[in-house]
Scaffold this motif. Structure first.
Motif, PDB file in Angstrom:
ATOM      1  N   LEU A   8       0.870  -1.312  -0.013  1.00  0.00           N
ATOM      2  CA  LEU A   8       0.061  -0.043   0.097  1.00  0.00           C
ATOM      3  C   LEU A   8       1.028   1.385   0.011  1.00  0.00           C
ATOM      4  O   LEU A   8       1.928   1.337   0.693  1.00  0.00           O
ATOM      5  CB  LEU A   8      -0.925   0.053   1.089  1.00  0.00           C
ATOM      6  CG  LEU A   8      -1.805  -0.889   1.348  1.00  0.00           C
ATOM      7  CD1 LEU A   8      -2.597  -1.053   2.643  1.00  0.00           C
ATOM      8  CD2 LEU A   8      -3.155  -1.051   0.294  1.00  0.00           C
ATOM      9  N   GLU A  12      -2.264   5.784   1.715  1.00  0.00           N
ATOM     10  CA  GLU A  12      -3.293   4.983   1.607  1.00  0.00           C
ATOM     11  C   GLU A  12      -3.488   4.030   2.925  1.00  0.00           C
ATOM     12  O   GLU A  12      -4.101   3.727   3.347  1.00  0.00           O
ATOM     13  CB  GLU A  12      -3.288   4.144   0.360  1.00  0.00           C
ATOM     14  CG  GLU A  12      -4.636   3.030   0.016  1.00  0.00           C
ATOM     15  CD  GLU A  12      -4.464   2.388  -1.319  1.00  0.00           C
ATOM     16  OE1 GLU A  12      -4.903   1.147  -1.256  1.00  0.00           O
ATOM     17  OE2 GLU A  12      -4.165   2.842  -2.050  1.00  0.00           O
ATOM     18  N   ASN A  15      -4.387   6.161   5.859  1.00  0.00           N
ATOM     19  CA  ASN A  15      -5.792   6.180   5.924  1.00  0.00           C
ATOM     20  C   ASN A  15      -6.659   4.826   6.327  1.00  0.00           C
ATOM     21  O   ASN A  15      -7.627   5.144   6.973  1.00  0.00           O
ATOM     22  CB  ASN A  15      -6.289   6.692   4.370  1.00  0.00           C
ATOM     23  CG  ASN A  15      -6.069   8.089   4.043  1.00  0.00           C
ATOM     24  OD1 ASN A  15      -5.679   8.960   4.857  1.00  0.00           O
ATOM     25  ND2 ASN A  15      -5.916   8.577   2.941  1.00  0.00           N
ATOM     26  N   LEU A  16      -6.274   3.847   5.751  1.00  0.00           N
ATOM     27  CA  LEU A  16      -6.756   2.596   6.069  1.00  0.00           C
ATOM     28  C   LEU A  16      -6.637   2.451   7.695  1.00  0.00           C
ATOM     29  O   LEU A  16      -7.402   1.957   8.197  1.00  0.00           O
ATOM     30  CB  LEU A  16      -6.044   1.365   5.323  1.00  0.00           C
ATOM     31  CG  LEU A  16      -6.621  -0.111   5.736  1.00  0.00           C
ATOM     32  CD1 LEU A  16      -8.013  -0.036   5.440  1.00  0.00           C
ATOM     33  CD2 LEU A  16      -5.953  -1.098   4.890  1.00  0.00           C
ATOM     34  N   GLN A 110     -14.498   8.246   3.135  1.00  0.00           N
ATOM     35  CA  GLN A 110     -13.306   9.026   2.485  1.00  0.00           C
ATOM     36  C   GLN A 110     -12.045   8.636   2.726  1.00  0.00           C
ATOM     37  O   GLN A 110     -11.001   8.729   1.960  1.00  0.00           O
ATOM     38  CB  GLN A 110     -13.418  10.328   2.873  1.00  0.00           C
ATOM     39  CG  GLN A 110     -14.496  11.101   2.474  1.00  0.00           C
ATOM     40  CD  GLN A 110     -14.318  11.422   0.771  1.00  0.00           C
ATOM     41  OE1 GLN A 110     -13.220  11.797   0.491  1.00  0.00           O
ATOM     42  NE2 GLN A 110     -15.679  11.185   0.163  1.00  0.00           N
ATOM     43  N   LEU A 112     -11.101   5.520   2.370  1.00  0.00           N
ATOM     44  CA  LEU A 112     -10.907   4.253   1.690  1.00  0.00           C
ATOM     45  C   LEU A 112     -10.766   4.560   0.050  1.00  0.00           C
ATOM     46  O   LEU A 112     -11.300   5.692  -0.281  1.00  0.00           O
ATOM     47  CB  LEU A 112     -12.107   3.179   1.731  1.00  0.00           C
ATOM     48  CG  LEU A 112     -12.188   2.734   3.271  1.00  0.00           C
ATOM     49  CD1 LEU A 112     -13.706   2.060   3.271  1.00  0.00           C
ATOM     50  CD2 LEU A 112     -11.295   1.928   3.591  1.00  0.00           C
ATOM     51  N   PRO A 113     -10.098   3.626  -0.637  1.00  0.00           N
ATOM     52  CA  PRO A 113      -9.903   3.912  -2.066  1.00  0.00           C
ATOM     53  C   PRO A 113     -11.260   3.935  -2.761  1.00  0.00           C
ATOM     54  O   PRO A 113     -12.206   3.441  -2.125  1.00  0.00           O
ATOM     55  CB  PRO A 113      -9.174   2.521  -2.596  1.00  0.00           C
ATOM     56  CG  PRO A 113      -8.535   2.067  -1.255  1.00  0.00           C
ATOM     57  CD  PRO A 113      -9.373   2.543  -0.229  1.00  0.00           C
ATOM     58  N   GLU A 114     -11.461   4.633  -3.872  1.00  0.00           N
ATOM     59  CA  GLU A 114     -12.893   4.630  -4.438  1.00  0.00           C
ATOM     60  C   GLU A 114     -13.731   3.454  -4.666  1.00  0.00           C
ATOM     61  O   GLU A 114     -14.863   3.763  -4.145  1.00  0.00           O
ATOM     62  CB  GLU A 114     -12.460   5.381  -5.909  1.00  0.00           C
ATOM     63  CG  GLU A 114     -13.867   6.051  -6.409  1.00  0.00           C
ATOM     64  CD  GLU A 114     -13.637   6.734  -7.843  1.00  0.00           C
ATOM     65  OE1 GLU A 114     -14.734   7.269  -8.356  1.00  0.00           O
ATOM     66  OE2 GLU A 114     -12.492   6.886  -8.142  1.00  0.00           O
ATOM     67  N   ASP A 115     -13.164   2.434  -5.003  1.00  0.00           N
ATOM     68  CA  ASP A 115     -14.055   1.347  -5.203  1.00  0.00           C
ATOM     69  C   ASP A 115     -14.578   0.889  -3.871  1.00  0.00           C
ATOM     70  O   ASP A 115     -15.989   0.479  -3.732  1.00  0.00           O
ATOM     71  CB  ASP A 115     -13.161   0.153  -5.817  1.00  0.00           C
ATOM     72  CG  ASP A 115     -12.032  -0.237  -5.182  1.00  0.00           C
ATOM     73  OD1 ASP A 115     -11.489   0.495  -4.387  1.00  0.00           O
ATOM     74  OD2 ASP A 115     -11.553  -1.265  -5.474  1.00  0.00           O
ATOM     75  N   ARG A 117     -14.834   2.710  -1.072  1.00  0.00           N
ATOM     76  CA  ARG A 117     -15.748   3.907  -0.782  1.00  0.00           C
ATOM     77  C   ARG A 117     -17.081   3.706  -1.047  1.00  0.00           C
ATOM     78  O   ARG A 117     -18.190   3.699  -0.293  1.00  0.00           O
ATOM     79  CB  ARG A 117     -15.045   5.224  -1.208  1.00  0.00           C
ATOM     80  CG  ARG A 117     -15.942   6.365  -0.729  1.00  0.00           C
ATOM     81  CD  ARG A 117     -15.521   7.799  -1.478  1.00  0.00           C
ATOM     82  NE  ARG A 117     -13.762   7.840  -1.203  1.00  0.00           N
ATOM     83  CZ  ARG A 117     -12.815   8.348  -2.050  1.00  0.00           C
ATOM     84  NH1 ARG A 117     -13.663   9.095  -3.044  1.00  0.00           N
ATOM     85  NH2 ARG A 117     -11.584   8.381  -1.828  1.00  0.00           N
TER      86      ARG A 117
END
Length: 203
Positions: A8, A12, A15-16, A110, A112-115, A117
Motif C-alpha cells: 500500500l 493509503e 488512511n486505512l 473518504q 478508503l480507495p474509491e472502489d 468507498r
C-alpha cells in the motif's frame, strides 16, 4: 506462482489505519437501549453486528445473496462509531438521525480507495432505504438479534419479562420464514421462563 500483492502506498496505508481505528470504536460504543434500561455491562455495537453477521451466515434461504447479507450486517451500523447509537428514547427525528449517519458514513468512507468507498457507502444506503430483499432480511435480523439479546439479559438477571418493551417494539415486524420460526421458538422459551417465575412462591 502468483505475484505478491503490491504494498500500500504510504498515504493509503495511513488512511486505512485511520479507518480501522474509527470502526474499532464500535467495540466501545454501548447499545443505548440497554444503557437506558440499566443493564449491567451492556453489549457494544460491534457485538451486535457480529452476531447479526453469524445469523446471516447460517441462513438457508437460497434466494438471498448470503455474501451481500453478511456485508450489510457488518456495515449497517458503521456510522455509530462517530455519531453513537441513537435510540428512539433520544427523541431525535428520523430525518436528523439519517442526516448525521449519512455525514458520518461519508467521513468514514473518504479514508478508503474509491472502489471500497462506493461499496461501503452503497451498502449502508441500501440498508437505510431497504431497497433489496437482502436489506429487508438483514433489518429483520437486526430486530431478531435485539430480542434474543433481551432474553439473554433477562435470564442473566433472573428477571423474565423485564425487557418486554423490546419485544413490543418488534411485534408484527417479522415476515421471513426462518426468522419467524426462530422468534416463535425464542418467545416460547421466554414465556416458559416467565411462567416458571410466576409459579414460584414468594420468598
Amino acid at each position: 506462482m502468483a505475484a505478491a500483492p503490491a504494498a500500500l502506498p504510504g498515504l493509503e496505508a495511513r488512511n486505512l489505519l485511520q479507518f480501522l481505528r474509527l470502526v474499532g470504536q464500535l467495540k466501545r460504543v454501548p447499545r443505548t437501549g440497554w444503557v437506558y434500561r440499566n443493564v449491567e455491562s451492556p453489549e457494544s455495537v460491534s457485538d451486535h453486528m457480529y452476531r447479526m453477521a453469524i445469523m446471516a451466515l447460517v441462513t438457508k434461504d437460497e434466494h438471498l445473496n448470503k455474501d451481500r447479507c453478511l456485508r450489510l450486517a457488518l456495515v449497517h451500523d458503521m456510522a455509530e462509531c462517530i455519531v453513537g447509537d441513537i435510540a428512539p428514547a433520544d427523541n431525535i427525528p428520523k430525518e436528523e438521525k439519517h442526516r448525521r449517519e449519512e455525514e458520518a458514513m461519508k467521513q468514514i468512507t473518504q479514508l478508503l480507495p474509491e472502489d471500497l468507498r462506493k461499496e461501503l457507502y452503497g451498502l449502508w444506503e441500501e440498508y437505510e432505504t431497504q431497497s433489496s430483499a437482502e436489506a429487508k432480511f438483514v433489518k429483520q435480523l437486526d430486530q431478531c438479534e435485539m430480542i434474543l439479546q433481551a432474553h439473554e439479559y433477562e435470564a442473566q438477571e433472573n428477571k423474565p419479562g423485564r425487557l418486554q418493551d423490546f419485544y413490543d417494539s418488534t411485534a408484527g415486524k417479522f415476515t421471513h420464514p426462518e426468522i419467524v420460526q426462530l422468534v416463535s421458538e425464542l418467545e416460547a422459551q421466554r414465556n416458559a421462563d416467565i411462567a416458571a417465575i410466576a409459579r414460584k412462591p414468594n420468598s
